[in-house]
Design an enzyme around this catalytic site. Structure first.
Site, PDB file in Angstrom:
ATOM      1  N   HIS A 296       0.826  -1.207   0.000  1.00 30.68           N
ATOM      2  CA  HIS A 296       0.000   0.000   0.000  1.00 30.68           C
ATOM      3  C   HIS A 296       0.861   1.259   0.000  1.00 30.68           C
ATOM      4  O   HIS A 296       0.550   2.231  -0.697  1.00 30.68           O
ATOM      5  CB  HIS A 296      -0.939   0.007   1.206  1.00 30.68           C
ATOM      6  CG  HIS A 296      -1.891  -1.142   1.228  1.00 30.68           C
ATOM      7  ND1 HIS A 296      -2.651  -1.462   2.331  1.00 30.68           N
ATOM      8  CD2 HIS A 296      -2.202  -2.058   0.270  1.00 30.68           C
ATOM      9  CE1 HIS A 296      -3.386  -2.525   2.054  1.00 30.68           C
ATOM     10  NE2 HIS A 296      -3.128  -2.910   0.820  1.00 30.68           N
TER      11      HIS A 296
ATOM     12  N   HIS B  49      -9.477  -2.018  -4.811  1.00 30.51           N
ATOM     13  CA  HIS B  49      -8.357  -2.381  -3.942  1.00 30.51           C
ATOM     14  C   HIS B  49      -7.405  -3.355  -4.645  1.00 30.51           C
ATOM     15  O   HIS B  49      -6.190  -3.282  -4.443  1.00 30.51           O
ATOM     16  CB  HIS B  49      -8.832  -2.996  -2.629  1.00 30.51           C
ATOM     17  CG  HIS B  49      -7.681  -3.226  -1.692  1.00 30.51           C
ATOM     18  ND1 HIS B  49      -7.112  -2.221  -0.950  1.00 30.51           N
ATOM     19  CD2 HIS B  49      -6.947  -4.338  -1.442  1.00 30.51           C
ATOM     20  CE1 HIS B  49      -6.087  -2.699  -0.272  1.00 30.51           C
ATOM     21  NE2 HIS B  49      -5.963  -3.986  -0.553  1.00 30.51           N
TER      22      HIS B  49
ATOM     23  N   ASP C 236      -3.414  -2.864  -5.003  1.00 37.55           N
ATOM     24  CA  ASP C 236      -2.386  -3.871  -4.725  1.00 37.55           C
ATOM     25  C   ASP C 236      -1.494  -4.107  -5.943  1.00 37.55           C
ATOM     26  O   ASP C 236      -0.269  -4.262  -5.817  1.00 37.55           O
ATOM     27  CB  ASP C 236      -3.040  -5.192  -4.314  1.00 37.55           C
ATOM     28  CG  ASP C 236      -3.466  -5.218  -2.859  1.00 37.55           C
ATOM     29  OD1 ASP C 236      -3.049  -4.337  -2.092  1.00 37.55           O
ATOM     30  OD2 ASP C 236      -4.234  -6.131  -2.490  1.00 37.55           O
TER      31      ASP C 236
ATOM     32  N   HIS D 117      -1.257 -11.191  -4.930  1.00 38.03           N
ATOM     33  CA  HIS D 117       0.152 -10.872  -4.710  1.00 38.03           C
ATOM     34  C   HIS D 117       1.094 -11.910  -5.315  1.00 38.03           C
ATOM     35  O   HIS D 117       2.119 -11.566  -5.901  1.00 38.03           O
ATOM     36  CB  HIS D 117       0.439 -10.746  -3.218  1.00 38.03           C
ATOM     37  CG  HIS D 117      -0.282  -9.627  -2.553  1.00 38.03           C
ATOM     38  ND1 HIS D 117      -0.185  -8.318  -2.974  1.00 38.03           N
ATOM     39  CD2 HIS D 117      -1.127  -9.608  -1.481  1.00 38.03           C
ATOM     40  CE1 HIS D 117      -0.920  -7.544  -2.203  1.00 38.03           C
ATOM     41  NE2 HIS D 117      -1.512  -8.302  -1.291  1.00 38.03           N
TER      42      HIS D 117
END
Length: 307
Positions: free
Chosen positions: A77, A234, A238, A261
């Site tokens: 973030h 969001h 990311d 991720h």
């Protein structure tokens, strides 16, 4: 277009997502060609950690960097905020082994960076630009990259939940669009997963104050959502942060489906290992770039291949 750093140092403290303990962060100006540099404060002194695709050592719950026995968790973030606001060089002092989760979004970091102000340096901005299409697939998930002057993303998520389902959002990421559309989007999770993690000593700092939590039917948080499509926003946040694990910004047009991720880092490693085939390092000049819309006060640029 010249490189930028922040004008003055700013600090904050917060709870670590993993440890549940208080951690402290200081953002400091850095010289040209420094990139994003972390300084880890521990019992043995101050050690530096430079983000690289290969320095990502864990992707469970968040992105964790590691180097020479040192590690730093939940970096995505903050790194998204730095890249999203167009800051090239910054030194980040950290006490506590992870970046504070704050409210689960990048809004607090954007606020800090705005408070710190910007300072223009003398060196030209360097970027890595995708030179030809590349597609990366794993287990039904996809990231496709194509050449683009700037950072464009077309992201789709799909979850078997009545409030999420299939959500898509396409956007050019600039300081203005990052602040308005992405910075406030919070991380999210499912109540059954949160309960499992807590029982196993994980995500000890997670709470309704720093995440959107969903049960089988809707949002548990009393304040609800900040955007109707906060979930896909969001995921883009990311993605911006995970693509920032280079010593300079990455330019390309990215089509993404159901990534996280782990796949983000695997894709970036693939690009980096095959940089001769897919990337060129460019230095930005002072002429307008076709297709890259200038914001008020923003200096546009053209790209020239570095020798």
């Amino acid at each position: 277009m010249l490189q930028k750093t922040i004008h003055k140092s700013v600090a904050c403290s917060g709870i670590g997502l993993h440890s549940g303990k208080k951690v402290r962060l200081v953002l400091r100006p850095a010289g040209e060609n420094t990139g994003i540099l972390f300084a880890l404060q521990n019992g043995s002194g101050r050690r530096f950690l430079t983000p690289r695709p290969e320095s990502v050592i864990a992707t469970g719950l968040a992105t964790t960097l590691g180097q020479g026995g040192d590690s730093l968790a939940t970096v995505e973030h903050l790194m998204a905020a730095v890249r999203g606001l167009g800051i090239d060089n910054i030194l980040v002092d950290v006490e506590g082994g992870e970046i504070p989760i704050m409210d689960g979004s990048a809004a607090s970091f954007v606020y800090l960076l705005r408070m710190a102000g910007e300072r223009t340096l003398s060196a030209r901005r360097k970027v890595y630009r995708v030179t030809k299409p590349v597609e990366f697939k794993r287990e039904g998930k996809l990231i496709r990259a194509e050449p683009c002057d700037g950072f464009h993303v077309d992201y789709t998520i799909e979850f078997p939940h009545p409030l999420i389902g299939r959500q898509s959002l396409a956007m050019q990421v600039t300081p203005q669009s990052f602040t308005a559309m992405l910075a406030k989007a919070r991380t999210f999770g499912f109540l059954r997963e949160v309960e499992y993690l807590r029982k196993n000593g994980l995500a000890l700092g997670g709470s309704l104050d720093n995440a959107v939590v969903l049960d089988d039917y809707g949002v548990v948080n009393t304040e609800g959502l900040r955007f109707s499509d906060e979930f896909v926003r969001h995921k883009i946040l990311d993605f911006v942060g995970d693509m920032a694990v280079l010593d300079a910004p990455l330019w390309g047009s990215f089509t993404v489906f159901a990534s996280g991720h782990a796949l983000n880092n695997a894709f970036l490693r693939h690009l980096w290992v095959n940089a001769d085939e897919y990337l060129e390092e460019v230095s930005l000049g002072l002429e307008p770039v076709a297709g890259l819309e200038a914001e008020p006060g923003m200096v546009t640029a053209s790209a020239a291949v570095l020798a």
